[in-house]
Design a protein around this motif. Sequence first.
Motif, PDB file in Angstrom:
ATOM      1  N   ARG A 186       0.863  -1.192   0.000  1.00 21.29           N
ATOM      2  CA  ARG A 186       0.000   0.000   0.000  1.00 21.29           C
ATOM      3  C   ARG A 186       0.891   1.230   0.000  1.00 21.29           C
ATOM      4  O   ARG A 186       1.982   1.209   0.580  1.00 21.29           O
ATOM      5  N   SER A 220      -4.447  -3.202   7.047  1.00 23.83           N
ATOM      6  CA  SER A 220      -4.747  -2.533   5.770  1.00 23.83           C
ATOM      7  C   SER A 220      -3.606  -1.681   5.254  1.00 23.83           C
ATOM      8  O   SER A 220      -3.434  -1.558   4.052  1.00 23.83           O
ATOM      9  N   TRP A 263       3.160  -7.697   7.923  1.00 26.74           N
ATOM     10  CA  TRP A 263       1.796  -7.719   7.359  1.00 26.74           C
ATOM     11  C   TRP A 263       1.311  -9.175   7.205  1.00 26.74           C
ATOM     12  O   TRP A 263       0.188  -9.502   7.567  1.00 26.74           O
ATOM     13  N   LYS A 289      -1.992 -10.541   8.961  1.00 22.98           N
ATOM     14  CA  LYS A 289      -3.135 -10.958   8.145  1.00 22.98           C
ATOM     15  C   LYS A 289      -3.501 -12.417   8.421  1.00 22.98           C
ATOM     16  O   LYS A 289      -4.674 -12.765   8.547  1.00 22.98           O
ATOM     17  N   GLU A 316     -10.764  -0.157  11.598  1.00 20.65           N
ATOM     18  CA  GLU A 316      -9.629   0.482  10.960  1.00 20.65           C
ATOM     19  C   GLU A 316     -10.039   1.779  10.312  1.00 20.65           C
ATOM     20  O   GLU A 316     -11.091   1.894   9.706  1.00 20.65           O
ATOM     21  N   THR A 341     -18.713  -0.115   5.736  1.00 21.22           N
ATOM     22  CA  THR A 341     -18.995  -0.974   4.591  1.00 21.22           C
ATOM     23  C   THR A 341     -20.289  -1.772   4.815  1.00 21.22           C
ATOM     24  O   THR A 341     -21.137  -1.840   3.923  1.00 21.22           O
ATOM     25  N   LEU A 347     -11.126   0.207  -5.150  1.00 20.63           N
ATOM     26  CA  LEU A 347     -10.509  -0.603  -4.094  1.00 20.63           C
ATOM     27  C   LEU A 347      -9.427   0.202  -3.372  1.00 20.63           C
ATOM     28  O   LEU A 347      -8.866   1.136  -3.931  1.00 20.63           O
ATOM     29  N   VAL A 348      -9.128  -0.201  -2.151  1.00 21.93           N
ATOM     30  CA  VAL A 348      -8.116   0.512  -1.373  1.00 21.93           C
ATOM     31  C   VAL A 348      -6.819   0.544  -2.208  1.00 21.93           C
ATOM     32  O   VAL A 348      -6.380  -0.503  -2.710  1.00 21.93           O
ATOM     33  N   ARG A 360      -3.285   0.401  -4.001  1.00 18.27           N
ATOM     34  CA  ARG A 360      -2.030  -0.361  -3.883  1.00 18.27           C
ATOM     35  C   ARG A 360      -0.924   0.481  -4.511  1.00 18.27           C
ATOM     36  O   ARG A 360      -1.185   1.520  -5.095  1.00 18.27           O
ATOM     37  N   PRO A 403     -16.185  -6.771  -5.204  1.00 12.52           N
ATOM     38  CA  PRO A 403     -16.414  -5.735  -4.177  1.00 12.52           C
ATOM     39  C   PRO A 403     -15.468  -5.854  -2.987  1.00 12.52           C
ATOM     40  O   PRO A 403     -15.276  -4.884  -2.261  1.00 12.52           O
ATOM     41  N   PHE A 404     -14.887  -7.046  -2.771  1.00 10.23           N
ATOM     42  CA  PHE A 404     -13.955  -7.219  -1.650  1.00 10.23           C
ATOM     43  C   PHE A 404     -12.500  -7.244  -2.124  1.00 10.23           C
ATOM     44  O   PHE A 404     -11.606  -7.641  -1.381  1.00 10.23           O
ATOM     45  N   GLY A 405     -12.268  -6.859  -3.373  1.00 14.25           N
ATOM     46  CA  GLY A 405     -10.920  -6.901  -3.909  1.00 14.25           C
ATOM     47  C   GLY A 405     -10.555  -8.320  -4.313  1.00 14.25           C
ATOM     48  O   GLY A 405     -11.419  -9.204  -4.444  1.00 14.25           O
ATOM     49  N   ALA A 406      -9.257  -8.555  -4.529  1.00 18.29           N
ATOM     50  CA  ALA A 406      -8.773  -9.872  -4.954  1.00 18.29           C
ATOM     51  C   ALA A 406      -7.305  -9.974  -4.587  1.00 18.29           C
ATOM     52  O   ALA A 406      -6.673  -8.967  -4.241  1.00 18.29           O
ATOM     53  N   ARG A 418      -4.046  -8.954  -0.934  1.00 15.12           N
ATOM     54  CA  ARG A 418      -4.538  -7.895  -0.048  1.00 15.12           C
ATOM     55  C   ARG A 418      -6.055  -7.882   0.006  1.00 15.12           C
ATOM     56  O   ARG A 418      -6.654  -6.912   0.489  1.00 15.12           O
ATOM     57  N   CYS A 472      -9.944  -8.421   1.044  1.00 17.93           N
ATOM     58  CA  CYS A 472     -10.593  -8.214   2.347  1.00 17.93           C
ATOM     59  C   CYS A 472     -10.699  -9.538   3.109  1.00 17.93           C
ATOM     60  O   CYS A 472     -11.236 -10.510   2.594  1.00 17.93           O
ATOM     61  N   PRO A 473     -10.243  -9.577   4.354  1.00 16.74           N
ATOM     62  CA  PRO A 473     -10.402 -10.796   5.148  1.00 16.74           C
ATOM     63  C   PRO A 473     -11.730 -10.826   5.913  1.00 16.74           C
ATOM     64  O   PRO A 473     -12.011 -11.778   6.633  1.00 16.74           O
TER      65      PRO A 473
HETATM   66  C1  HEM Z   1     -19.475  -5.274   2.871  1.00 14.00           C
HETATM   67  C2  HEM Z   1     -18.427  -5.192   3.676  1.00 14.00           C
HETATM   68  C3  HEM Z   1     -16.997  -4.997   3.240  1.00 14.00           C
HETATM   69  C4  HEM Z   1     -16.489  -4.673   2.000  1.00 14.00           C
HETATM   70  C5  HEM Z   1     -17.254  -4.438   0.701  1.00 14.00           C
HETATM   71  C6  HEM Z   1     -15.045  -4.622   2.132  1.00 14.00           C
HETATM   72  C7  HEM Z   1     -14.185  -4.318   1.093  1.00 14.00           C
HETATM   73  C8  HEM Z   1     -12.809  -4.293   1.215  1.00 14.00           C
HETATM   74  C9  HEM Z   1     -11.908  -3.970   0.132  1.00 14.00           C
HETATM   75  C10 HEM Z   1     -12.331  -3.594  -1.282  1.00 14.00           C
HETATM   76  C11 HEM Z   1     -10.632  -4.076   0.592  1.00 14.00           C
HETATM   77  C12 HEM Z   1      -9.346  -3.848  -0.202  1.00 14.00           C
HETATM   78  C13 HEM Z   1      -9.005  -5.125  -0.921  1.00 14.00           C
HETATM   79  C14 HEM Z   1      -7.854  -5.027  -1.906  1.00 14.00           C
HETATM   80  O1  HEM Z   1      -6.939  -4.206  -1.740  1.00 14.00           O
HETATM   81  O2  HEM Z   1      -7.859  -5.817  -2.874  1.00 14.00           O
HETATM   82  C15 HEM Z   1     -10.719  -4.478   1.982  1.00 14.00           C
HETATM   83  C16 HEM Z   1      -9.628  -4.710   2.784  1.00 14.00           C
HETATM   84  C17 HEM Z   1      -9.735  -5.006   4.130  1.00 14.00           C
HETATM   85  N1  HEM Z   1     -10.898  -5.223   4.842  1.00 14.00           N
HETATM   86 FE1  HEM Z   1     -12.781  -5.159   4.141  1.00 14.00          FE
HETATM   87  N2  HEM Z   1     -14.700  -4.921   3.425  1.00 14.00           N
HETATM   88  C18 HEM Z   1     -15.852  -5.169   4.134  1.00 14.00           C
HETATM   89  C19 HEM Z   1     -15.938  -5.519   5.459  1.00 14.00           C
HETATM   90  C20 HEM Z   1     -14.871  -5.724   6.297  1.00 14.00           C
HETATM   91  C21 HEM Z   1     -14.971  -6.137   7.671  1.00 14.00           C
HETATM   92  C22 HEM Z   1     -16.288  -6.456   8.382  1.00 14.00           C
HETATM   93  C23 HEM Z   1     -13.698  -6.212   8.157  1.00 14.00           C
HETATM   94  C24 HEM Z   1     -13.216  -6.624   9.512  1.00 14.00           C
HETATM   95  C25 HEM Z   1     -13.985  -6.961  10.519  1.00 14.00           C
HETATM   96  C26 HEM Z   1     -12.796  -5.832   7.084  1.00 14.00           C
HETATM   97  C27 HEM Z   1     -11.427  -5.767   7.200  1.00 14.00           C
HETATM   98  C28 HEM Z   1     -10.563  -5.482   6.142  1.00 14.00           C
HETATM   99  C29 HEM Z   1      -9.108  -5.448   6.271  1.00 14.00           C
HETATM  100  C30 HEM Z   1      -8.299  -5.699   7.529  1.00 14.00           C
HETATM  101  C31 HEM Z   1      -8.593  -5.146   5.012  1.00 14.00           C
HETATM  102  C32 HEM Z   1      -7.127  -4.984   4.609  1.00 14.00           C
HETATM  103  C33 HEM Z   1      -6.561  -6.272   4.022  1.00 14.00           C
HETATM  104  C34 HEM Z   1      -5.106  -6.138   3.604  1.00 14.00           C
HETATM  105  O3  HEM Z   1      -4.642  -5.034   3.342  1.00 14.00           O
HETATM  106  O4  HEM Z   1      -4.423  -7.181   3.533  1.00 14.00           O
HETATM  107  N3  HEM Z   1     -13.540  -5.551   5.978  1.00 14.00           N
HETATM  108  N4  HEM Z   1     -12.050  -4.592   2.325  1.00 14.00           N
END
Ligand code: HEM
Length: 517
Positions: free
Chosen positions: A98, A115, A123, A127, A303, A321, A385-386, A388, A448-451, A454, A456-457
Motif C-alpha cells: 500500500r 490494511s 503484514w 493478516k 480500521e 462498509t 478498491l483501497v 495499492r 467488491p472485496f478486492g482480490a 490484499r 478483504c479478510p
Molecule cells: C461489505 C463489507 C466490506 C467490504 C465491501 C469490504 C471491502 C474491502 C476492500 C475492497 C478491501 C481492499 C481489498 C484489496 O486491496 O484488494 C478491503 C480490505 C480489508 N478489509 Fe474489508 N470490506 C468489508 C468488510 C470488512 C470487515 C467487516 C472487516 C473486519 C472486521 C474488514 C477488514 C478489512 C481489512 C483488515 C482489510 C485490509 C486487508 C489487507 O490489506 O491485507 N472488511 N475490504
Amino acid sequence: MSLLFFLVPFLLLAILLAFKVLLSGKTQLRLPPSPPGLFFLGNLHQLSSLPHRSLLDLSRKYGPVMLIRMGQVPALIVSSADAAQELFKTHDLAISTRPATKAAMKITYGARNISFAPYGERWRQAKKLAVVHLLSPKRVLSMRALRHEEVRRMMERVAAACAGGGRPRGEVELSEVLYEYANATVYHAAAGKETKEGRTAARYRAMIDDGSVLLGGFQVDDAFPALGWLSAITGTDAKLDRIERRIDEFLSGILQEHIERAEQGFNRNEDFVDVLLSLQRDDAGDLGFAEIDIKAITSVSCELWPLNFTRQDLIAAGTDTSFASLEWAMAELVRNPRAMKKLQDEVRQVADGKPMVVEEDVNQMTYLKAVIKEVLRLHAPVPILVPRETMSSFSLQGYHVPAKTRVIVNAWAIARDPKSWEAPEEFKPERFMDNAVDYRGNDFLFIPFGAGRRMCPGINFAMATIQIALANLLYHFNWELPDGLNPVDLDMSEAPGLTTPKKIPLRLIAVPKDPLV
Ligand code: HEM
C-alpha cells in the motif's frame, strides 16, 4: 587533425546507435494512455468528489487501462474485468503493498495494522492471524449470539419508532438505526460490548464526532510529496497527533480492561482482544507480537482508512462498509416492490412463527443472498478498491507499468460494464440465482472485496452481519416510503468518500407485521 578525421564517423555512428536504442526502448515501454493533464495538478482537476464516476467517464475515452497523474503521483487506473484478471492473476505480488501516507502511518501505529502495513513479514503475520483466528468462518459463527443480541436491539429501536414518540407514527430514521447496528456489531465483536465507561460503540462514536477531528481535508503531501513540509504549517500534523493520541487512549483503555479481567481469571475468549491476548500468552505461531500490535490489529474492525484521492476521508472499515450495504439494500428494495415482496415471502416462509430469524434460517434463504450480491454489484461499498502501489515494473495488457505507481481498481465500473452484465444499471437479484458468480475474488467481473493477497479478510464477518439484519428487518416489518413518495423518485445519489453510503439518509415508514415477542 587526422585523429579527428577518424573519430568523427565513429562519434556519429555512436550517436545514431544511441538514438536507435532510445527509440526502440520507447516502443517497448509503451505507457498506458493518459488524459492530458495540467502542469502542476496533473489530472486532479478531472476527478469529482465521486472519483469512481469520473474515472469511468475517462476510461470510456482512454480505455480500461489508463495512467493518470494525481499531482506528482502517477496512478494506474484499471476499469475492466479482463485487465483486473491479468493484474491480480499475473502481477499480484508486484501490487501487494500500500502507498505509505503520513495519515495512515500516524493513526495505525506506524502501519502495524493490516490494511496499511507495507507488504512484508509483519503484514503477512498480522493478516494470517486475522484470517485464522479472528475472522475465520468458525470464529464468525461463534459470534452469532452477539449478532442476534444486536439485531434484537435494532428491532426494538424500530418498534419504538412504530409506537410514535414525537415523530409521525412508524417513521424511522433508518440510516441512523442501521449505522448504529453495524457499529455496535463490529465493536461488540472486536472489543466487547461494554467498557467501564459505557458501550464501546457509543464511546467510539463520541470520539469521532467530538470536534470532528477525524475528518481531515485533502492532504497536500499525498499528491505532492515534495510539499510535505506544508502540513506542519497548515496544522495538519498537529491534528494527526491529536487523532493518534485519542485512538491510542481509546484502545489502551480497552486493552487494559481486558488484561485486568484476564488477570482476575475471567478470560472469556469472546472478543478479538481476548483472542489476541490469549495468543500472546501462548505465543502461538511464534508471533512475537507486543501490546502495540494487539491494539493495531484490534483496529482490524475499526480500521480508519485515509482516502488518498481528491480528498481525504477517515472512516471505519468494518462499520461503514456493512452499514452502506444495508442502507442500499433497503433503498433498492423499497424502490423495487416486487423484489421486496419476493424476499419478504422467502424470509417469512423460512422463519414462519419464530420470534426472530436466526442464522440457521439464513442458510435456506437463496433469494436473500442474491439480493445482497446484487446490492454489492450496483453499490460496491468501496467503489475504488483501497489503493495499492507497484513494487516493481510490469506489463499489463501490453502497456508498461513503472514501479512506484499507485494502482487503483475501479470495482464499481467493472461491476456495471455492459460487456460483462446484461442491463447493468437495473436492480435484478435474479441474475445471481442461476449463475455461480461470487464475490470471493475469483470472478473478476465482480470484486467488491478486492482480490489477491490484499483482499478483504472480513467477508464472512460482513456477510453474517448484513444477512441476519436484512432478514429480520423484512421479517418483522413492512416498509413504505414516507409522504406518499413514489418509489422511482427516491433519491439514490451517493455521498463522497472511500465508502459511498446514500447522500440523503434513508427515512422510511415501518409497519409491524406482528407485535414483537
Ligand atoms: C461489505 C463489507 C466490506 C467490504 C465491501 C469490504 C471491502 C474491502 C476492500 C475492497 C478491501 C481492499 C481489498 C484489496 O486491496 O484488494 C478491503 C480490505 C480489508 N478489509 Fe474489508 N470490506 C468489508 C468488510 C470488512 C470487515 C467487516 C472487516 C473486519 C472486521 C474488514 C477488514 C478489512 C481489512 C483488515 C482489510 C485490509 C486487508 C489487507 O490489506 O491485507 N472488511 N475490504
